[in-house]
Design a protein around this motif. Sequence first.
Motif, PDB file in Angstrom:
ATOM      1  N   GLU B  20      96.821  43.598  62.889  1.00  0.00           N
ATOM      2  CA  GLU B  20      97.198  44.998  63.399  1.00  0.00           C
ATOM      3  C   GLU B  20      97.863  45.084  64.850  1.00  0.00           C
ATOM      4  O   GLU B  20      97.327  44.604  65.503  1.00  0.00           O
ATOM      5  CB  GLU B  20      96.082  46.115  63.115  1.00  0.00           C
ATOM      6  CG  GLU B  20      95.593  45.980  61.644  1.00  0.00           C
ATOM      7  CD  GLU B  20      94.620  46.980  61.515  1.00  0.00           C
ATOM      8  OE1 GLU B  20      94.397  48.058  62.374  1.00  0.00           O
ATOM      9  OE2 GLU B  20      93.690  46.812  60.707  1.00  0.00           O
ATOM     10  N   ALA B  22      97.987  47.337  66.559  1.00  0.00           N
ATOM     11  CA  ALA B  22      96.981  48.352  67.436  1.00  0.00           C
ATOM     12  C   ALA B  22      96.059  47.498  68.149  1.00  0.00           C
ATOM     13  O   ALA B  22      95.720  48.031  69.189  1.00  0.00           O
ATOM     14  CB  ALA B  22      96.261  49.242  66.191  1.00  0.00           C
ATOM     15  N   MET B  26      93.897  43.355  72.754  1.00  0.00           N
ATOM     16  CA  MET B  26      92.789  42.935  72.721  1.00  0.00           C
ATOM     17  C   MET B  26      92.751  41.487  72.252  1.00  0.00           C
ATOM     18  O   MET B  26      92.239  40.590  72.947  1.00  0.00           O
ATOM     19  CB  MET B  26      91.757  43.727  71.907  1.00  0.00           C
ATOM     20  CG  MET B  26      91.360  44.901  72.591  1.00  0.00           C
ATOM     21  SD  MET B  26      90.985  46.219  71.143  1.00  0.00           S
ATOM     22  CE  MET B  26      89.596  45.509  70.424  1.00  0.00           C
ATOM     23  N   ARG B  29      94.182  39.002  75.145  1.00  0.00           N
ATOM     24  CA  ARG B  29      93.279  38.958  75.948  1.00  0.00           C
ATOM     25  C   ARG B  29      92.351  37.949  75.610  1.00  0.00           C
ATOM     26  O   ARG B  29      92.139  36.850  76.453  1.00  0.00           O
ATOM     27  CB  ARG B  29      92.371  40.358  76.397  1.00  0.00           C
ATOM     28  CG  ARG B  29      92.062  40.354  77.868  1.00  0.00           C
ATOM     29  CD  ARG B  29      91.637  41.816  78.187  1.00  0.00           C
ATOM     30  NE  ARG B  29      91.059  42.266  77.441  1.00  0.00           N
ATOM     31  CZ  ARG B  29      91.235  43.765  77.044  1.00  0.00           C
ATOM     32  NH1 ARG B  29      92.197  44.170  77.645  1.00  0.00           N
ATOM     33  NH2 ARG B  29      90.594  44.373  76.051  1.00  0.00           N
ATOM     34  N   ASN B  88      86.630  44.568  60.422  1.00  0.00           N
ATOM     35  CA  ASN B  88      87.121  46.055  60.164  1.00  0.00           C
ATOM     36  C   ASN B  88      88.563  45.990  60.580  1.00  0.00           C
ATOM     37  O   ASN B  88      89.245  46.957  60.470  1.00  0.00           O
ATOM     38  CB  ASN B  88      86.616  46.743  61.814  1.00  0.00           C
ATOM     39  CG  ASN B  88      85.041  46.964  61.479  1.00  0.00           C
ATOM     40  OD1 ASN B  88      84.758  47.429  60.276  1.00  0.00           O
ATOM     41  ND2 ASN B  88      84.285  46.913  62.633  1.00  0.00           N
ATOM     42  N   TYR B  89      89.064  44.917  60.516  1.00  0.00           N
ATOM     43  CA  TYR B  89      90.749  45.005  60.991  1.00  0.00           C
ATOM     44  C   TYR B  89      91.335  44.188  59.795  1.00  0.00           C
ATOM     45  O   TYR B  89      90.724  43.245  59.256  1.00  0.00           O
ATOM     46  CB  TYR B  89      91.048  44.441  62.016  1.00  0.00           C
ATOM     47  CG  TYR B  89      90.652  45.335  63.465  1.00  0.00           C
ATOM     48  CD1 TYR B  89      91.264  46.345  63.864  1.00  0.00           C
ATOM     49  CD2 TYR B  89      89.570  45.007  64.151  1.00  0.00           C
ATOM     50  CE1 TYR B  89      91.020  47.309  64.704  1.00  0.00           C
ATOM     51  CE2 TYR B  89      88.825  45.893  64.992  1.00  0.00           C
ATOM     52  CZ  TYR B  89      89.853  47.126  65.308  1.00  0.00           C
ATOM     53  OH  TYR B  89      89.584  47.876  66.418  1.00  0.00           O
ATOM     54  N   ALA B  90      92.853  44.406  59.451  1.00  0.00           N
ATOM     55  CA  ALA B  90      93.645  43.544  58.460  1.00  0.00           C
ATOM     56  C   ALA B  90      94.047  42.239  59.510  1.00  0.00           C
ATOM     57  O   ALA B  90      94.243  42.347  60.664  1.00  0.00           O
ATOM     58  CB  ALA B  90      94.806  44.324  58.450  1.00  0.00           C
TER      59      ALA B  90
END
Lengths: 323, 106
Positions: B20, B22, B26, B29, B88-90
């Motif tokens: 994602e 979004a 992160m 990093r 929790n993420y795609a």
Amino acid sequence: MSSLDPIILFFLLGLVAGLLRSELRLPAAIYEFVSILLLLSIGLKGGIELARQPLLTLLPDMAAALALSFLLPLPAFAVLRRLGKLSRADAASIAAHYGSVSVGTFAVAAAAFNHRGLAFEAHMPLLLVLMEVPAILVGIGLARGLFSKSASGKPPTHWASVAHEVFLGKGIVLLLGGLLIGWAAGPDGIASIKPLFFDLFKGFLAIFLLEMGLITAAQAPALRRYGLFLAAFAIGMPLLSALVGTATGALLGLSVGGTAMLATLCASASYIAVPAAMRISVPEANPTLSLAASLGVSFPFNIVIGIPLYIALAKALYAYLGR
Amino acid sequence: MNVNANDHPERRKLLTIVSESAIEAMLVRDIERLGAHGYTITDARGKGTRGVRNAGWDASSNIRIEVVCDAATANAIGQHLKATYYDNYAMIMFSHDVDVLRPDKF
């Protein structure tokens, strides 16, 4: 009621085209450009007017706006948890969306107020900026259980990323930037860029709403899946928030237009800043759920039915109070 | 014939991550911290277990991150991202062997 504002018809066109699965799609860069223009226009307009009044007299209104954004997520969270039986993360995330504000809704309201010849206080864009952030913090707090004792075992919150997303997001930077530029340049200085930002405002808003219609239509499958409760919440919560906003506006002594605008701000639900911040800070919350509510139901409800309703509400209250 | 790594000094891993947008900041990093010297990001569209992600909207847009690095770094990045984001993420990841023309860069 006067004839339907044409910009609403653009929204409906996008909505219908989207529901019928038309191939219509605005290029992402155009959508980005139009939303940048709208944010700057709103900021500039507010900034010019702010230059005319001492900032100190606005402090009560600013404090009230902050308080509203802190408090509105709480009843939303309680309803979503108790009645909706949603998980803590989902309820907190949706509550944050409803405590924060939608610039798109504000833009439509500003155009609708103009359409009706209803004036509102010039510092509303400032309140818009202030109401964007506190709800996000409350949402994270609710999700992390800061208000209960069950915070252990959760992944750490990336506060630096969240702060970056919140304070340096497109919305805040452009709104605040526009406010400052308008404030520094004043009405005469802005005259040279007025044709782009003010004269064309409604045209850009129409294109923005066309795309918003398409995006709203894309929420339909999610809405079908999550059902009636979410849809009912997405209409009921704005109504409750609008009542709180109207009462606050009257207490602050705002004009009829200002009161209706504050009600609109309270009723609106974020769909840009908060989703991005929540995705980072509360990853276990399902983003489809909150977007389906705020974008799929509350946004269209507010711009088509809500805004005229909030205006009528403020007018009725002020008639009753004899102001 | 026995092929070992020394016969292929230019052999590296190309690690591809689709996730994602979004969480782009992160991810970048993490990737740099784990030792990658560079990366390439492109916008992506597609469909997976988390539904159609059509990039028509900030909140539903995807990115594809490509990292060329040695096998150990690729493994470290893969393990870390899997542990941190898979729940929790795609996100999908895969890697290939690639031959690079300027081994000193990677």
